[in-house]
Motif scaffolding. Structure first.
Motif, PDB file in Angstrom:
ATOM      1  N   ARG A 179      10.787  16.470  22.276  1.00 18.54           N
ATOM      2  CA  ARG A 179      10.497  15.128  22.798  1.00 18.54           C
ATOM      3  C   ARG A 179      11.634  14.191  22.406  1.00 18.54           C
ATOM      4  NH1 ARG A 179       5.430  14.924  24.840  1.00 18.54           N
ATOM      5  NH2 ARG A 179       3.985  16.551  24.162  1.00 18.54           N
ATOM      6  N   GLY A 180      12.076  13.402  23.378  1.00 14.22           N
ATOM      7  CA  GLY A 180      13.161  12.459  23.132  1.00 14.22           C
ATOM      8  C   GLY A 180      12.809  11.074  23.650  1.00 14.22           C
ATOM      9  N   LYS A 181      13.762  10.411  24.280  1.00 11.45           N
ATOM     10  CA  LYS A 181      13.532   9.068  24.794  1.00 11.45           C
ATOM     11  C   LYS A 181      14.173   8.959  26.176  1.00 11.45           C
ATOM     12  CE  LYS A 181      14.347   4.165  23.692  1.00 11.45           C
ATOM     13  NZ  LYS A 181      15.004   3.237  22.738  1.00 11.45           N
ATOM     14  N   ALA A 182      13.364   8.560  27.157  1.00 10.49           N
ATOM     15  CA  ALA A 182      13.860   8.453  28.533  1.00 10.49           C
ATOM     16  C   ALA A 182      14.786   7.247  28.691  1.00 10.49           C
ATOM     17  CB  ALA A 182      12.690   8.345  29.502  1.00 10.49           C
ATOM     18  N   GLN A 189      23.166   6.193  26.707  1.00 12.80           N
ATOM     19  CA  GLN A 189      23.177   5.824  25.292  1.00 12.80           C
ATOM     20  C   GLN A 189      21.885   5.150  24.856  1.00 12.80           C
ATOM     21  OE1 GLN A 189      24.940   4.475  27.667  1.00 12.80           O
ATOM     22  NE2 GLN A 189      24.853   2.230  27.562  1.00 12.80           N
ATOM     23  N   LEU A 190      21.097   4.696  25.809  1.00  9.13           N
ATOM     24  CA  LEU A 190      19.824   4.047  25.471  1.00  9.13           C
ATOM     25  C   LEU A 190      18.681   5.052  25.301  1.00  9.13           C
ATOM     26  CD1 LEU A 190      19.956   0.964  27.888  1.00  9.13           C
ATOM     27  CD2 LEU A 190      20.688   1.129  25.477  1.00  9.13           C
ATOM     28  N   GLY A 191      18.948   6.304  25.606  1.00 12.78           N
ATOM     29  CA  GLY A 191      17.910   7.326  25.496  1.00 12.78           C
ATOM     30  C   GLY A 191      18.260   8.381  24.468  1.00 12.78           C
ATOM     31  N   ALA A 192      17.394   9.380  24.399  1.00 11.33           N
ATOM     32  CA  ALA A 192      17.632  10.555  23.551  1.00 11.33           C
ATOM     33  C   ALA A 192      17.375  11.772  24.429  1.00 11.33           C
ATOM     34  CB  ALA A 192      16.714  10.544  22.336  1.00 11.33           C
ATOM     35  N   VAL A 223      13.559  27.950  29.432  1.00 12.67           N
ATOM     36  CA  VAL A 223      13.901  26.552  29.197  1.00 12.67           C
ATOM     37  C   VAL A 223      13.516  25.730  30.420  1.00 12.67           C
ATOM     38  CG1 VAL A 223      16.276  26.877  30.024  1.00 12.67           C
ATOM     39  CG2 VAL A 223      15.737  24.945  28.530  1.00 12.67           C
ATOM     40  N   HIS A 224      12.973  24.554  30.158  1.00 12.51           N
ATOM     41  CA  HIS A 224      12.661  23.628  31.249  1.00 12.51           C
ATOM     42  C   HIS A 224      12.744  22.209  30.702  1.00 12.51           C
ATOM     43  CE1 HIS A 224      10.865  21.870  34.829  1.00 12.51           C
ATOM     44  NE2 HIS A 224      10.149  21.112  34.005  1.00 12.51           N
ATOM     45  N   ALA A 225      13.466  21.349  31.440  1.00 10.57           N
ATOM     46  CA  ALA A 225      13.557  19.937  31.056  1.00 10.57           C
ATOM     47  C   ALA A 225      13.967  19.120  32.273  1.00 10.57           C
ATOM     48  CB  ALA A 225      14.575  19.743  29.937  1.00 10.57           C
ATOM     49  N   GLY A 226      13.382  17.959  32.399  1.00 14.71           N
ATOM     50  CA  GLY A 226      13.760  17.033  33.451  1.00 14.71           C
ATOM     51  C   GLY A 226      13.042  17.258  34.761  1.00 14.71           C
ATOM     52  N   GLU A 227      12.749  16.117  35.439  1.00 16.09           N
ATOM     53  CA  GLU A 227      12.100  16.163  36.753  1.00 16.09           C
ATOM     54  C   GLU A 227      12.861  15.352  37.788  1.00 16.09           C
ATOM     55  OE1 GLU A 227       9.658  18.090  37.303  1.00 16.09           O
ATOM     56  OE2 GLU A 227       9.031  18.591  35.259  1.00 16.09           O
ATOM     57  N   SER A 228      13.835  14.573  37.331  1.00 12.87           N
ATOM     58  CA  SER A 228      14.596  13.724  38.246  1.00 12.87           C
ATOM     59  C   SER A 228      16.070  13.756  37.861  1.00 12.87           C
ATOM     60  CB  SER A 228      14.069  12.283  38.200  1.00 12.87           C
ATOM     61  OG  SER A 228      14.829  11.438  39.031  1.00 12.87           O
ATOM     62  N   SER A 229      16.949  13.723  38.857  1.00 12.53           N
ATOM     63  CA  SER A 229      18.382  13.846  38.594  1.00 12.53           C
ATOM     64  C   SER A 229      19.016  12.568  38.053  1.00 12.53           C
ATOM     65  CB  SER A 229      19.113  14.271  39.881  1.00 12.53           C
ATOM     66  OG  SER A 229      18.973  13.271  40.878  1.00 12.53           O
ATOM     67  N   ASN A 230      18.308  11.454  38.058  1.00 12.66           N
ATOM     68  CA  ASN A 230      18.918  10.208  37.583  1.00 12.66           C
ATOM     69  C   ASN A 230      18.185   9.610  36.386  1.00 12.66           C
ATOM     70  OD1 ASN A 230      16.614   9.344  38.861  1.00 12.66           O
ATOM     71  ND2 ASN A 230      17.608   7.716  40.078  1.00 12.66           N
ATOM     72  N   ILE A 231      17.440  10.460  35.667  1.00  9.74           N
ATOM     73  CA  ILE A 231      16.724  10.014  34.469  1.00  9.74           C
ATOM     74  C   ILE A 231      17.055  10.946  33.310  1.00  9.74           C
ATOM     75  CG2 ILE A 231      14.464   9.638  33.401  1.00  9.74           C
ATOM     76  CD1 ILE A 231      13.340   9.026  36.155  1.00  9.74           C
ATOM     77  N   VAL A 232      17.400  10.364  32.164  1.00  2.00           N
ATOM     78  CA  VAL A 232      17.573  11.150  30.946  1.00  2.00           C
ATOM     79  C   VAL A 232      16.204  11.711  30.553  1.00  2.00           C
ATOM     80  CG1 VAL A 232      18.098  11.029  28.483  1.00  2.00           C
ATOM     81  CG2 VAL A 232      19.548   9.815  30.131  1.00  2.00           C
ATOM     82  N   PRO A 233      16.047  13.039  30.489  1.00  2.00           N
ATOM     83  CA  PRO A 233      14.727  13.603  30.220  1.00  2.00           C
ATOM     84  C   PRO A 233      14.287  13.395  28.781  1.00  2.00           C
ATOM     85  CG  PRO A 233      16.355  15.347  30.302  1.00  2.00           C
ATOM     86  CD  PRO A 233      17.064  14.088  30.704  1.00  2.00           C
ATOM     87  N   ASP A 234      13.006  13.072  28.628  1.00  2.00           N
ATOM     88  CA  ASP A 234      12.453  12.855  27.286  1.00  2.00           C
ATOM     89  C   ASP A 234      11.481  13.955  26.879  1.00  2.00           C
ATOM     90  OD1 ASP A 234      10.407  12.288  29.024  1.00  2.00           O
ATOM     91  OD2 ASP A 234       9.761  10.439  28.001  1.00  2.00           O
ATOM     92  N   TYR A 235      11.405  15.018  27.692  1.00  2.00           N
ATOM     93  CA  TYR A 235      10.465  16.087  27.383  1.00  2.00           C
ATOM     94  C   TYR A 235      11.032  17.407  27.899  1.00  2.00           C
ATOM     95  CZ  TYR A 235       6.161  18.896  27.479  1.00  2.00           C
ATOM     96  OH  TYR A 235       5.218  19.881  27.288  1.00  2.00           O
ATOM     97  N   GLY A 236      10.963  18.446  27.067  1.00  2.00           N
ATOM     98  CA  GLY A 236      11.428  19.764  27.484  1.00  2.00           C
ATOM     99  C   GLY A 236      10.733  20.856  26.695  1.00  2.00           C
TER     100      GLY A 236
END
Length: 373
Positions: A179-182, A189-192, A223-236
């Motif tokens: 878990r990170g930060k979207a 830089q605003l996410g994790a 491995v799986h992470a991300g659902e959108s190409s323009n969002i930093v994923p916060d869950y994987g």
């Protein structure tokens, strides 16, 4: 001395035909259990079903030594020829057929059984959770020795050959959630980013080195992470498979893996670990191996004995010795010209090898008292 054991070949083939066509996955072996129960009742073999799970334990004879035989009963859900199905691609249908023949033999020849025989039809080997469920059921007494068997690929052992021990590796699988930060992909830089965390962890896992000449491995398998190409994923989510030749090496390797996980957790990155699917390595037993080696010789001759070879596969059979329920144990590696390999839907093997397997297992039980009393 050459074996004079005889088994009912027709029953073995009929059992295999039914079980092969009616495979069921871990802890869902309901119809498999019903079929086994029907066959055992026909034989007049007493058995006890497990509470709240599939499978059963058959009890024959009395006194010591306390001898165990284990057969796994589950199948695998796989895609074959474009269709999803449930397949006995690991040969558990053959294992059950062989062990049913063994039960029938000692029902018919009780004077040849010296001691108590506990036959375990165990669910959920493929998920490496069945053996521990059997142990925790407390329906199984302490065993002086436990025997198992497994059909073996032609590349390792051919028909009319067998190994007195299958040298299984210790295996474990971990499922991890990061878990990170979207954040917007334009302002990362605003996410994790959990993908960055996964990449860092994967590099740490790949760089793990153990001080040993024995084989070991650490492999990221999902491995799986991300659902959108323009969002930093916060869950994987991802999975790690790791294997070692011995149980002692497994303790060392898994500590290094957990250290790597801890080192990646920082700032908004948190990693949760789920799953403890440990399958212990085989624990060599010279006494059990000697019994099985002699049994192979009586059935297949000295030329039929193939020395054990290291194997990176695992099997929860070894929990019985690892947890102390069986003092000694070994698993027969039965050659049967199996190809192209295990866990491959559509794999084939020579069905007549089940006759050899039944005779070997029967001979092992018959001669156990000499070695264990």
């Amino acid at each position: 001395m050459e074996s004079i054991v005889t088994v009912n070949q027709t029953d073995i083939y009929n059992d295999w035909n039914y079980l092969h066509e009616h495979g069921e996955t871990a802890f869902k072996e309901v119809n498999t259990t019903k079929y086994l129960a029907k066959r055992l009742r026909e034989m007049g073999a007493p058995f006890e079903l497990f509470d709240n799970m599939t499978g059963m334990i058959v009890t024959l004879g009395s006194g010591s030594p306390m001898i165990g035989i284990r057969s796994d009963i589950d199948a695998l859900k796989q895609t074959y020829n474009g269709k999803m199905g449930i397949f006995h691609s690991c040969g558990h249908d053959a294992h059950m057929s062989v062990v049913l023949a063994l039960v029938q033999y000692f029902v018919n020849n009780p004077e040849e059984l010296k001691g108590t025989l506990k036959v375990i039809f165990q669910p959920a080997e493929e998920t490496v959770t069945g053996a521990e469920k059997v142990i925790k059921s407390e329906k199984l007494p302490h065993l002086d020795v436990l025997y198992g068997l497994h059909v073996t690929p032609e590349s390792e052992v051919k028909a009319k050959e067998a190994q007195p021990m299958l040298e299984a590796a210790a295996t474990r699988t971990l499922w991890l959630t990061i878990r990170g930060k979207a954040a917007h992909a334009g302002t990362p830089q605003l996410g994790a980013n959990v993908i960055d965390a996964f990449t860092e962890l994967n590099e740490k896992l790949r760089s793990i080195k153990l001080k040993t000449d024995l084989p070991y491995s650490v492999t990221t398998t999902m491995v799986h992470a991300g659902e959108s190409s323009n969002i930093v994923p916060d869950y994987g989510t991802f999975a790690i498979d790791f294997r070692t030749r011995t149980n002692e090496l497994m303790d060392i390797l898994q500590q290094k893996i957990f250290d790597a996980i801890d080192n990646v957790q920082k700032r908004e990155i948190k990693i949760a670990v789920d799953g403890n699917d440990l399958s212990p390595a085989s624990i060599p037993s010279e006494k059990a191996n000697s019994v099985m080696r002699n049994a192979i010789e009586r059935v297949l001759g000295k030329e039929g004995v193939v020395p054990p070879k290291p194997n990176q596969g695992g099997d929860d059979f070894h929990f019985y010795a690892y947890d102390g329920l069986a003092s000694e144990s070994t698993m027969l590696g039965l050659g049967c010209n199996l190809k192209p390999g295990l866990h491959i839907p559509g794999m084939t093997f020579e069905k007549s090898s089940m006759i050899d397997g039944a005779k070997i297992m029967i001979e092992a039980v018959k001669s156990t008292q000499q070695e264990f009393n």
